[in-house]
Design a protein around this motif. Structure first.
Motif, PDB file in Angstrom:
ATOM      1  N   GLN A  30      24.490  68.357 -79.801  1.00  0.00           N
ATOM      2  CA  GLN A  30      23.374  67.694 -80.510  1.00  0.00           C
ATOM      3  C   GLN A  30      23.176  68.334 -81.883  1.00  0.00           C
ATOM      4  O   GLN A  30      22.937  67.643 -82.872  1.00  0.00           O
ATOM      5  CB  GLN A  30      22.077  67.837 -79.724  1.00  0.00           C
ATOM      6  CG  GLN A  30      21.986  66.956 -78.509  1.00  0.00           C
ATOM      7  CD  GLN A  30      20.686  67.205 -77.759  1.00  0.00           C
ATOM      8  OE1 GLN A  30      19.989  68.170 -78.011  1.00  0.00           O
ATOM      9  NE2 GLN A  30      20.387  66.330 -76.827  1.00  0.00           N
TER      10      GLN A  30
ATOM     11  N   GLN B 265      21.084  59.192 -77.668  1.00  0.00           N
ATOM     12  CA  GLN B 265      21.604  60.524 -77.291  1.00  0.00           C
ATOM     13  C   GLN B 265      23.103  60.516 -77.043  1.00  0.00           C
ATOM     14  O   GLN B 265      23.830  61.356 -77.541  1.00  0.00           O
ATOM     15  CB  GLN B 265      20.943  60.973 -75.981  1.00  0.00           C
ATOM     16  CG  GLN B 265      19.604  61.576 -76.142  1.00  0.00           C
ATOM     17  CD  GLN B 265      19.671  63.074 -76.323  1.00  0.00           C
ATOM     18  OE1 GLN B 265      20.739  63.640 -76.557  1.00  0.00           O
ATOM     19  NE2 GLN B 265      18.539  63.714 -76.234  1.00  0.00           N
TER      20      GLN B 265
ATOM     21  N   THR C 181      25.936  70.595 -74.185  1.00  0.00           N
ATOM     22  CA  THR C 181      25.355  69.328 -74.641  1.00  0.00           C
ATOM     23  C   THR C 181      24.395  69.566 -75.799  1.00  0.00           C
ATOM     24  O   THR C 181      24.414  68.831 -76.802  1.00  0.00           O
ATOM     25  CB  THR C 181      24.617  68.642 -73.468  1.00  0.00           C
ATOM     26  OG1 THR C 181      25.542  68.511 -72.394  1.00  0.00           O
ATOM     27  CG2 THR C 181      24.075  67.290 -73.847  1.00  0.00           C
ATOM     28  N   VAL C 182      23.576  70.605 -75.662  1.00  0.00           N
ATOM     29  CA  VAL C 182      22.589  70.896 -76.709  1.00  0.00           C
ATOM     30  C   VAL C 182      23.308  71.318 -78.004  1.00  0.00           C
ATOM     31  O   VAL C 182      22.910  70.930 -79.102  1.00  0.00           O
ATOM     32  CB  VAL C 182      21.581  71.955 -76.209  1.00  0.00           C
ATOM     33  CG1 VAL C 182      20.612  72.345 -77.320  1.00  0.00           C
ATOM     34  CG2 VAL C 182      20.814  71.432 -74.993  1.00  0.00           C
TER      35      VAL C 182
ATOM     36  N   VAL D  47      29.824  79.009 -65.743  1.00  0.00           N
ATOM     37  CA  VAL D  47      28.535  79.135 -66.426  1.00  0.00           C
ATOM     38  C   VAL D  47      28.667  79.155 -67.959  1.00  0.00           C
ATOM     39  O   VAL D  47      27.688  78.967 -68.669  1.00  0.00           O
ATOM     40  CB  VAL D  47      27.803  80.380 -65.880  1.00  0.00           C
ATOM     41  CG1 VAL D  47      28.383  81.654 -66.477  1.00  0.00           C
ATOM     42  CG2 VAL D  47      26.320  80.280 -66.131  1.00  0.00           C
TER      43      VAL D  47
ATOM     44  N   ASP E  58      23.860  75.822 -74.329  1.00  0.00           N
ATOM     45  CA  ASP E  58      24.335  74.753 -73.448  1.00  0.00           C
ATOM     46  C   ASP E  58      25.201  73.777 -74.258  1.00  0.00           C
ATOM     47  O   ASP E  58      24.836  73.393 -75.381  1.00  0.00           O
ATOM     48  CB  ASP E  58      23.116  74.016 -72.867  1.00  0.00           C
ATOM     49  CG  ASP E  58      23.508  72.798 -72.071  1.00  0.00           C
ATOM     50  OD1 ASP E  58      23.938  72.972 -70.926  1.00  0.00           O
ATOM     51  OD2 ASP E  58      23.430  71.674 -72.623  1.00  0.00           O
TER      52      ASP E  58
ATOM     53  N   THR F 124      27.052  76.545 -69.922  1.00  0.00           N
ATOM     54  CA  THR F 124      25.580  76.537 -69.986  1.00  0.00           C
ATOM     55  C   THR F 124      25.014  77.679 -70.827  1.00  0.00           C
ATOM     56  O   THR F 124      24.145  77.459 -71.662  1.00  0.00           O
ATOM     57  CB  THR F 124      24.995  76.607 -68.550  1.00  0.00           C
ATOM     58  OG1 THR F 124      25.406  75.446 -67.847  1.00  0.00           O
ATOM     59  CG2 THR F 124      23.488  76.693 -68.556  1.00  0.00           C
ATOM     60  N   PHE F 125      25.511  78.909 -70.598  1.00  0.00           N
ATOM     61  CA  PHE F 125      24.880  79.993 -71.377  1.00  0.00           C
ATOM     62  C   PHE F 125      25.539  80.164 -72.741  1.00  0.00           C
ATOM     63  O   PHE F 125      26.517  79.506 -73.046  1.00  0.00           O
ATOM     64  CB  PHE F 125      24.711  81.283 -70.573  1.00  0.00           C
ATOM     65  CG  PHE F 125      25.925  82.098 -70.247  1.00  0.00           C
ATOM     66  CD1 PHE F 125      27.181  81.815 -70.723  1.00  0.00           C
ATOM     67  CD2 PHE F 125      25.786  83.233 -69.433  1.00  0.00           C
ATOM     68  CE1 PHE F 125      28.271  82.600 -70.410  1.00  0.00           C
ATOM     69  CE2 PHE F 125      26.878  84.028 -69.124  1.00  0.00           C
ATOM     70  CZ  PHE F 125      28.109  83.706 -69.615  1.00  0.00           C
ATOM     71  N   GLU F 126      24.927  81.015 -73.552  1.00  0.00           N
ATOM     72  CA  GLU F 126      25.325  81.167 -74.961  1.00  0.00           C
ATOM     73  C   GLU F 126      25.277  79.816 -75.677  1.00  0.00           C
ATOM     74  O   GLU F 126      26.094  79.516 -76.534  1.00  0.00           O
ATOM     75  CB  GLU F 126      26.744  81.769 -75.085  1.00  0.00           C
ATOM     76  CG  GLU F 126      26.960  83.094 -74.380  1.00  0.00           C
ATOM     77  CD  GLU F 126      26.167  84.233 -75.009  1.00  0.00           C
ATOM     78  OE1 GLU F 126      25.617  84.040 -76.097  1.00  0.00           O
ATOM     79  OE2 GLU F 126      26.079  85.290 -74.369  1.00  0.00           O
TER      80      GLU F 126
HETATM   81  C1  FAD Z   1      24.636  83.882 -65.726  1.00  0.00           C
HETATM   82  C2  FAD Z   1      23.631  83.615 -66.806  1.00  0.00           C
HETATM   83  C3  FAD Z   1      23.360  84.603 -67.742  1.00  0.00           C
HETATM   84  C4  FAD Z   1      22.399  84.382 -68.750  1.00  0.00           C
HETATM   85  N1  FAD Z   1      22.161  85.383 -69.636  1.00  0.00           N
HETATM   86  C5  FAD Z   1      21.188  85.213 -70.559  1.00  0.00           C
HETATM   87  C6  FAD Z   1      20.864  86.261 -71.473  1.00  0.00           C
HETATM   88  O1  FAD Z   1      21.469  87.342 -71.430  1.00  0.00           O
HETATM   89  N2  FAD Z   1      19.889  86.063 -72.366  1.00  0.00           N
HETATM   90  C7  FAD Z   1      19.198  84.879 -72.424  1.00  0.00           C
HETATM   91  O2  FAD Z   1      18.309  84.744 -73.267  1.00  0.00           O
HETATM   92  N3  FAD Z   1      19.508  83.864 -71.594  1.00  0.00           N
HETATM   93  C8  FAD Z   1      20.454  83.999 -70.660  1.00  0.00           C
HETATM   94  N4  FAD Z   1      20.750  82.957 -69.797  1.00  0.00           N
HETATM   95  C9  FAD Z   1      19.976  81.706 -69.894  1.00  0.00           C
HETATM   96  C10 FAD Z   1      20.776  80.588 -70.562  1.00  0.00           C
HETATM   97  O3  FAD Z   1      20.787  80.740 -71.948  1.00  0.00           O
HETATM   98  C11 FAD Z   1      20.160  79.254 -70.130  1.00  0.00           C
HETATM   99  O4  FAD Z   1      20.486  79.064 -68.753  1.00  0.00           O
HETATM  100  C12 FAD Z   1      20.691  78.100 -70.968  1.00  0.00           C
HETATM  101  O5  FAD Z   1      20.177  78.150 -72.261  1.00  0.00           O
HETATM  102  C13 FAD Z   1      20.313  76.738 -70.341  1.00  0.00           C
HETATM  103  O6  FAD Z   1      18.937  76.647 -70.129  1.00  0.00           O
HETATM  104  P1  FAD Z   1      18.364  76.239 -68.696  1.00  0.00           P
HETATM  105  O7  FAD Z   1      19.006  77.084 -67.645  1.00  0.00           O
HETATM  106  O8  FAD Z   1      16.880  76.235 -68.817  1.00  0.00           O
HETATM  107  O9  FAD Z   1      18.904  74.773 -68.450  1.00  0.00           O
HETATM  108  P2  FAD Z   1      18.277  73.432 -69.008  1.00  0.00           P
HETATM  109  O10 FAD Z   1      17.923  73.579 -70.453  1.00  0.00           O
HETATM  110  O11 FAD Z   1      17.185  72.979 -68.087  1.00  0.00           O
HETATM  111  O12 FAD Z   1      19.537  72.464 -68.890  1.00  0.00           O
HETATM  112  C14 FAD Z   1      19.810  71.679 -67.725  1.00  0.00           C
HETATM  113  C15 FAD Z   1      20.525  70.411 -68.152  1.00  0.00           C
HETATM  114  O13 FAD Z   1      19.711  69.682 -69.066  1.00  0.00           O
HETATM  115  C16 FAD Z   1      20.430  69.368 -70.250  1.00  0.00           C
HETATM  116  N5  FAD Z   1      19.534  69.470 -71.416  1.00  0.00           N
HETATM  117  C17 FAD Z   1      18.712  70.494 -71.723  1.00  0.00           C
HETATM  118  N6  FAD Z   1      18.060  70.228 -72.885  1.00  0.00           N
HETATM  119  C18 FAD Z   1      18.475  69.015 -73.303  1.00  0.00           C
HETATM  120  C19 FAD Z   1      18.178  68.202 -74.424  1.00  0.00           C
HETATM  121  N7  FAD Z   1      17.323  68.580 -75.350  1.00  0.00           N
HETATM  122  N8  FAD Z   1      18.825  67.022 -74.529  1.00  0.00           N
HETATM  123  C20 FAD Z   1      19.732  66.622 -73.613  1.00  0.00           C
HETATM  124  N9  FAD Z   1      20.046  67.350 -72.524  1.00  0.00           N
HETATM  125  C21 FAD Z   1      19.434  68.524 -72.370  1.00  0.00           C
HETATM  126  C22 FAD Z   1      21.532  70.400 -70.342  1.00  0.00           C
HETATM  127  O14 FAD Z   1      22.664  69.871 -71.010  1.00  0.00           O
HETATM  128  C23 FAD Z   1      21.858  70.691 -68.891  1.00  0.00           C
HETATM  129  O15 FAD Z   1      22.823  69.779 -68.438  1.00  0.00           O
HETATM  130  C24 FAD Z   1      21.716  83.149 -68.805  1.00  0.00           C
HETATM  131  C25 FAD Z   1      22.013  82.142 -67.873  1.00  0.00           C
HETATM  132  C26 FAD Z   1      22.949  82.352 -66.884  1.00  0.00           C
HETATM  133  C27 FAD Z   1      23.219  81.260 -65.884  1.00  0.00           C
END
Ligand code: FAD
Length: 313
Positions: A74, A178, A70-71, A61, A68, A64-66
């Motif tokens: 960017q 992209q 890919t983002v 994970v 993502d 993805t967290f802290e």
């Molecule tokens: C175990 C865990 C703990 C977490 N803890 C916290 C926390 O304590 N506090 C908090 O605030 N958040 C927390 N999160 C949330 C975390 O920050 C988000 O999951 C993360 O920012 C990704 O967002 P999303 O899950 O909506 O995925 P999405 O944004 O939907 O991403 C899904 C896919 O789409 C791609 N994508 C997204 N946007 C774009 C773009 N603009 N251009 C191209 N590709 C893109 C990504 O690369 C990825 O492959 C946690 C998540 C997890 C899984």
């Protein structure tokens, strides 16, 4: 930078971009490392007591967290484009004309057979000479830096119409590029890693350690060049002769480094209480030695089962 001693807005932005570049590289690298280690251990790597699968589940994970990955890349690319744009903000018409002339000269030199012909001439068809040209830190730095610079310039040129387009058209153009954006940021991040390694290498005093770490740095640099060999060939940065020697030199470095692999791993200083994997306790070696001794004794006694294939009807 981390101490806060020179805490300015520009410093904070630099730190943010550096973190945005290095976090994706480190977290993806961690996953690749765990997968490689798992496969190297075969089925034993899949056993919970050897911790590789649980470490992988924990680390998964992080991409993805802290932020993502890919983002974040960017963000890095946007910063590279902003810096590139700033370079030209205050340039007058004469400066732009000079810039266009330089880009044209760059295209004339690199995109035509001239540059490659010069490399071929310099190497005189000698593979060892080609390797010598690629081995030096300066040659690697030039190739890696040049790629980042050229990618940013090409991307900026491709996205330039967005400044005059409608929001929808600008977004569509941005989306179309992209993958180039991400690749550019990745190339920049890899260059940062290479530069950091090279800077640290200069501080190593023990000659033997410096030699082995120098091979490791070369392996990293040349692997990056090898992975993007088509780019270097298409953009006329490498002659076919030099390109061919990249892989053979990478193979030579791997052979040289193999005897030092354990030392390099041990240098991280992970003690058994940190590793906590049964396979590292020596038990696996004992099991394999025992199996080998058993089969050896059965062969000596002539009691090994006869393989089906060797039976004649
Ligand atoms: C175990 C865990 C703990 C977490 N803890 C916290 C926390 O304590 N506090 C908090 O605030 N958040 C927390 N999160 C949330 C975390 O920050 C988000 O999951 C993360 O920012 C990704 O967002 P999303 O899950 O909506 O995925 P999405 O944004 O939907 O991403 C899904 C896919 O789409 C791609 N994508 C997204 N946007 C774009 C773009 N603009 N251009 C191209 N590709 C893109 C990504 O690369 C990825 O492959 C946690 C998540 C997890 C899984």
């Amino acid at each position: 930078m981390f101490s806060g001693r020179t805490d300015t807005d520009a410093d904070r932005q630099d730190l943010e971009t550096l973190a945005a570049a290095l976090k994706p590289m480190s977290t993806w690298h961690a996953l690749t490392t765990l997968q490689t280690a798992r496969e190297a251990c075969g089925g034993a790597g899949f056993m919970v007591e050897n911790r590789l699968t649980s470490l992988r589940a924990d680390l998964d994970v992080y991409v993805t967290f802290e932020g993502d990955n890919t983002v974040l890349l960017q963000l890095v690319a946007k910063r590279l484009l902003a810096d590139y744009g700033r370079e030209f903000k205050d340039v007058d018409a004469g400066g732009i004309a000079r810039y266009i002339a330089t880009r044209a000269a760059d295209a004339a030199l690199h995109r035509t057979p001239l540059h490659r012909a010069l490399q071929t001439l310099a190497d005189q068809g000698d593979a060892r000479r080609s390797v010598g040209q690629l081995r030096g830190a300066e040659a690697q730095r030039e190739l890696l830096t040049d790629r980042v610079g050229s990618m940013v310039a090409e991307l900026a040129a491709a996205l330039r119409p967005a400044t005059r387009a409608s929001r929808a058209d600008a977004a569509a153009l941005f989306n179309r590029y992209q993958h180039v954006l991400i690749e550019t940021a990745r190339a920049h991040a890899e260059l940062i890693q290479w530069e950091a390694f090279t800077a640290a290498l200069a501080t190593v005093e023990d000659p033997g350690t410096a030699r082995v770490l120098g091979w490791l740095r070369d392996l990293f640099g040349l692997t990056l060049i090898e992975r993007n060999l088509s780019w270097y060939l298409i953009h006329g940065r490498l002659s076919a002769g030099r390109a061919r020697t990249v892989t053979s030199y990478v193979d030579r470095l791997l052979t040289r480094l193999r005897p030092h692999a354990q030392d390099l791993v041990d240098a991280f200083g992970y003690a058994p209480e940190a590793v906590r994997a049964t396979i590292t306790t020596g038990i696996e070696r004992e099991r394999q030695d025992e199996a080998r001794a058993y089969y050896r004794s059965r062969r000596a006694a002539g009691t090994t089962p006869v393989p089906e294939k060797s039976r004649t009807a």
